[in-house]
Design an enzyme around this catalytic site. Structure first.
Site, mmCIF file in Angstrom:
data_model
loop_
_atom_site.group_PDB
_atom_site.id
_atom_site.type_symbol
_atom_site.label_atom_id
_atom_site.label_comp_id
_atom_site.label_asym_id
_atom_site.label_seq_id
_atom_site.Cartn_x
_atom_site.Cartn_y
_atom_site.Cartn_z
ATOM 1 N N GLU A 183 16.600 1.261 -5.168
ATOM 2 C CA GLU A 183 17.925 1.762 -4.818
ATOM 3 C C GLU A 183 18.936 1.634 -5.950
ATOM 4 O O GLU A 183 20.017 2.231 -5.898
ATOM 5 C CB GLU A 183 18.441 1.020 -3.574
ATOM 6 C CG GLU A 183 17.677 1.392 -2.307
ATOM 7 C CD GLU A 183 18.069 0.547 -1.108
ATOM 8 O OE1 GLU A 183 18.746 -0.484 -1.298
ATOM 9 O OE2 GLU A 183 17.691 0.921 0.010
ATOM 10 N N GLU A 226 -2.006 -11.697 -2.263
ATOM 11 C CA GLU A 226 -0.964 -12.720 -2.427
ATOM 12 C C GLU A 226 -1.522 -14.059 -2.881
ATOM 13 O O GLU A 226 -0.784 -14.931 -3.342
ATOM 14 C CB GLU A 226 -0.185 -12.904 -1.133
ATOM 15 C CG GLU A 226 -0.938 -13.587 -0.014
ATOM 16 C CD GLU A 226 -0.032 -13.908 1.169
ATOM 17 O OE1 GLU A 226 0.020 -15.085 1.535
ATOM 18 O OE2 GLU A 226 0.620 -12.992 1.702
#
Length: 305
Positions: A84, A115
């Site tokens: 963004e 992960e």
């Protein structure tokens, strides 16, 4: 290291032990009540957040990059904030980067086991050419995700600034950070579902990090976005309204200035506020490092105003 069951984010919330028996109204009310505690938890960490942002600004002033690293929900939040920044602040897509364990595909479909791989984080950071000028922000609700730990370790080895954001006190990743942020949001209403309060806290913190950094880098004048990328009609209209709000000019005057400034918001504002031409406005902005107020003051001072 705390075992999983000893982490606050993994414990049961005493208020919601009968969650499955509640009505829709009762569920949304208790969720709303719990969410209200998140902002207060973040508030308690504001001094640590401020120090972290100061480090980010110092890095970006030297053309360093802001790199978010996380797995699962935390990784997605980092990728979202990074994506963004270009349309909001007009920065290059390589200025703020989001890395998620398992790669871009993991944003929409979980990559099992990613992960847990510390070396994967090292490989990802090497791939983007991490340097000592950069800042790495490791995001993990539990505070112990290996991918994030590996990223922070490598960041420090590379001379970059390492920042950790977790939702448990005395987190493992805090030991590998130059600046550690530990926001204790308490147990989730749905046990262990850290996409709820923990994720909300992380999103709030990243809002602060990227927005404040961009303000300090001259991407904002007053409380208006200056370098947004007007890629569609809505954003072109917003750019025009920003010029009108910043200068008090009417629609026609703002439109003329934007046309003369080749739709560059900052240039149009300096032109309208000083009555000077595009060349003068651009030169002043360049000399002021893109800060609108400094450019306006410099032009006025040169004119003897």
């Amino acid at each position: 290291m705390k075992t999983l069951e000893h982490l606050v984010t993994e414990q049961r919330n005493a208020r919601t032990r009968d969650l499955s028996e509640l009505s829709i109204k009762e569920i949304v009310e208790i969720m709303n009540e719990e969410d209200q505690t998140v902002a207060l938890a973040v508030k308690r960490e504001l001094p640590a957040i401020e120090r972290a942002i100061a480090a980010i600004v110092a890095s970006m002033e030297k053309e360093g990059r802001l790199v978010y690293v996380g797995a699962g929900t935390s990784g997605r939040i980092g990728v979202m904030d990074a994506s963004e920044c270009p349309p909001t602040f007009g920065v290059d897509f390589n200025t703020v980067i989001g890395l998620i364990a398992g790669g871009e595909g993991a944003f929409v479909k979980a990559v099992e086991g990613a992960e847990d791989d510390e070396e994967l984080a090292v490989s990802d950071l090497k791939r983007i050419g991490l340097s000592a000028r950069d800042v790495v922000v490791g995001l993990t609700a539990s505070g112990r995700t290996p991918y994030v730990k590996g990223a922070l370790q490598y960041a420090r080895e590379a001379g970059a600034t390492a920042i950790s954001v977790s939702c448990n006190a005395e987190s493992v990743v805090s030991r590998y950070a130059d600046h550690a942020i530990e926001v204790e949001v308490g147990p989730e209403i749905l046990t262990g579902s850290t996409r709820l309060k923990a994720a909300t806290a992380q999103k709030m913190i990243l809002n602060m990090m990227s927005t404040t950094a961009m303000i300090r880098l001259g991407k904002v004048y007053q409380n208006l976005m200056m370098d947004l990328h007007a890629s569609n009609q809505k954003l072109k209209e917003r750019s025009l309204r920003i010029v009108m709000e910043a200068t008090g000019a009417d629609y026609e005057a703002a439109s003329r200035a934007m046309k003369e400034a080749d739709n560059h918001v900052k240039t149009a504002i300096v032109m309208l506020e000083t009555g000077r031409d595009r060349e003068t406005a651009e030169a002043a902005l360049d000399e002021a490092g893109g800060f609108v107020k400094r450019a306006i003051e410099a032009v006025r001072a040169a004119s003897g105003e």
